[in-house]
Scaffold this active site. Structure first.
Site, PDB file in Angstrom:
ATOM      1  N   GLU A  24       0.690  -1.165  -0.035  1.00 16.57           N
ATOM      2  CA  GLU A  24      -0.125  -0.048  -0.023  1.00 16.57           C
ATOM      3  C   GLU A  24       0.975   1.407  -0.087  1.00 16.57           C
ATOM      4  O   GLU A  24       0.182   2.489   0.367  1.00 16.57           O
ATOM      5  CB  GLU A  24      -0.876  -0.041   1.205  1.00 16.57           C
ATOM      6  N   SER A 169      -6.515  -2.619   2.381  1.00 13.88           N
ATOM      7  CA  SER A 169      -6.741  -1.864   0.881  1.00 13.88           C
ATOM      8  C   SER A 169      -7.353  -2.917  -0.052  1.00 13.88           C
ATOM      9  O   SER A 169      -7.216  -2.612  -1.398  1.00 13.88           O
ATOM     10  CB  SER A 169      -5.724  -1.291   0.088  1.00 13.88           C
ATOM     11  N   TYR A 237      -9.422   3.654  -4.394  1.00 10.75           N
ATOM     12  CA  TYR A 237      -8.760   4.816  -4.698  1.00 10.75           C
ATOM     13  C   TYR A 237      -8.498   5.495  -6.187  1.00 10.75           C
ATOM     14  O   TYR A 237      -8.165   6.562  -6.321  1.00 10.75           O
ATOM     15  CB  TYR A 237      -7.170   4.517  -4.641  1.00 10.75           C
ATOM     16  N   ARG A 276     -11.386   3.562  11.399  1.00 12.52           N
ATOM     17  CA  ARG A 276     -12.413   3.484  10.466  1.00 12.52           C
ATOM     18  C   ARG A 276     -13.077   1.998  10.592  1.00 12.52           C
ATOM     19  O   ARG A 276     -12.191   1.047  10.281  1.00 12.52           O
ATOM     20  CB  ARG A 276     -12.218   3.940   9.290  1.00 12.52           C
ATOM     21  N   ASP A 278     -15.400  -1.278   9.227  1.00 11.78           N
ATOM     22  CA  ASP A 278     -16.108  -1.440   7.846  1.00 11.78           C
ATOM     23  C   ASP A 278     -16.922  -2.698   8.220  1.00 11.78           C
ATOM     24  O   ASP A 278     -16.536  -3.518   8.841  1.00 11.78           O
ATOM     25  CB  ASP A 278     -14.961  -1.955   6.810  1.00 11.78           C
ATOM     26  N   GLU A 291     -13.686  -5.287   9.221  1.00  9.27           N
ATOM     27  CA  GLU A 291     -12.108  -4.822   9.909  1.00  9.27           C
ATOM     28  C   GLU A 291     -12.464  -3.564  10.646  1.00  9.27           C
ATOM     29  O   GLU A 291     -13.195  -2.820  10.227  1.00  9.27           O
ATOM     30  CB  GLU A 291     -11.232  -5.236   8.677  1.00  9.27           C
ATOM     31  N   ASN A 293      -9.722  -0.330  10.661  1.00  5.72           N
ATOM     32  CA  ASN A 293      -8.675   0.157  10.237  1.00  5.72           C
ATOM     33  C   ASN A 293      -8.120   1.373  11.238  1.00  5.72           C
ATOM     34  O   ASN A 293      -8.797   1.988  11.586  1.00  5.72           O
ATOM     35  CB  ASN A 293      -8.892   0.955   8.756  1.00  5.72           C
ATOM     36  N   GLY A 297      -7.339   6.097   5.662  1.00  2.00           N
ATOM     37  CA  GLY A 297      -6.655   6.847   4.265  1.00  2.00           C
ATOM     38  C   GLY A 297      -6.993   7.898   4.387  1.00  2.00           C
ATOM     39  O   GLY A 297      -8.257   8.673   5.068  1.00  2.00           O
TER      40      GLY A 297
END
Length: 329
Positions: A24, A169, A237, A276, A278, A291, A293, A297
């Site tokens: 990443e 990612s 992205y 964050r 998900d 998951e 994070n 990002g």
């Protein structure tokens, strides 16, 4: 806790750690550049340092006394850099060593979620100390118990999701719909990790909840575009790779449940300052954790800044709040 954080922070020599050597890296460079530009714009003494170089020497050479972490993936988001900074006694943004490692390792985080009775997709892990041979790849997994048609994949019921245990990612993820796709899915995941997670495919909207301090941000619903099967690297992205719906199109009661689960997941792993979380809201199982994070990002297409804007927090404020909550925790 720092009483006057702004003044304290203005006396720091801040290293924005970006890049690194993970899969990443390209996204980390974008995140780091955005954070660095924000700090400079606000008049702070910031230096961008690529973590791919000799990091201890770079930190010492530049007399760094605060690290702003913009690293994604292995080596930067998994507790390694956090441990180095702890040893060097340099404060840093985000979660500590344990929470970073637990969140990055999907097997560990799944075990924590199961122990805390937090809903997540049915799953199992496969471990291989060496690359699989072609002969092994053509056979059912060794713990299949002799079941025909793909072993544990059959028990879970196709389709299944196959992913490396310690990547972010959506790197190395495949949706395996049929037995004939099983070897390729495994091979793809084992390219990135010696441990692979196989989990039941969840059918429903994908959601994400940003957590800033202990405050949940508005829920975002994610719709991958261009007929992509899931929220993969391109959808995350590439400009136009996905559409974000805010607020998410879910009932109020379900939104409260998702928010509660996001906070519970962060408490379970012990995250700090920012995260964050998900989810997929499965048509049968309801909201299921994917998951957590710990270094979300911060690019132009990233979800956390978008959720913060919806809560009235602009990018510069978000950058400072992450640092402040990291020091206050």
């Amino acid at each position: 806790m720092v009483k006057d954080f702004d003044q304290w922070f203005r006396r720091r020599r801040i290293a924005v750690l970006l890049g690194g050597t993970s899969a990443e890296r390209s996204i980390s460079l974008k995140t780091g550049k955005a954070i660095f530009a924000s700090l400079k714009r606000q008049g702070f003494h910031a230096i961008a340092i690529d973590a791919a170089q000799s990091l201890p020497a770079a930190l010492k050479k530049n007399k760094i006394d605060f690290a702003y972490l913009a690293l994604h993936g292995t080596g930067g988001e998994d507790g390694c850099v956090q441990g180095l900074l702890e040893w060097l006694k340099i404060p840093y943004t985000g979660s500590g060593v344990f929470a970073s490692a637990a969140a990055m390792d999907k097997k560990a985080s799944k075990q924590f979620f199961d122990a805390a009775k937090l809903p997540t997709a049915p799953w199992y892990a496969m471990n291989k100390p060496r690359p699989l041979t072609k002969a092994e790849m053509s056979q059912p997994p060794p713990d299949c118990g002799g079941h025909p048609g793909g072993g544990m994949g059959s028990r879970l019921g196709y389709p299944v999701v196959v992913k490396p245990a310690s990547q972010g990612s959506a790197v190395g993820i495949s949706i395996v719909k049929k037995q004939k796709d099983w070897p390729a899915g495994l091979m793809n995941a084992f390219r990135y990790d010696h441990t692979v997670i196989v989990e039941a495919f969840l059918q429903g909207p994908e959601l994400t909840v940003g957590i800033l301090g202990h405050q949940p941000l508005p829920i975002i619903e994610i719709l991958p575009q261009h007929h992509r099967p899931f929220y993969d690297f391109h959808a995350k992205y590439a400009p136009g790779g996905s559409r974000h719906i805010l607020p998410a199109r879910i009932p109020a009661a379900q939104a409260r449940k998702v928010t509660e689960l996001a906070l519970a997941a962060c408490r379970t792993l012990g995250t700090r300052a920012v995260a964050r979380v998900d989810f997929i809201v499965d048509c049968r199982l309801g909201p299921c954790l994917l998951e957590v994070n710990t270094i979300p990002g911060m690019t132009e297409t990233s979800l956390l800044p978008e959720a913060a804007r919806a809560a009235g927090i602009d990018f510069d404020q978000l950058v400072l709040k992450i640092a402040e909550y990291s020091v206050a925790s």
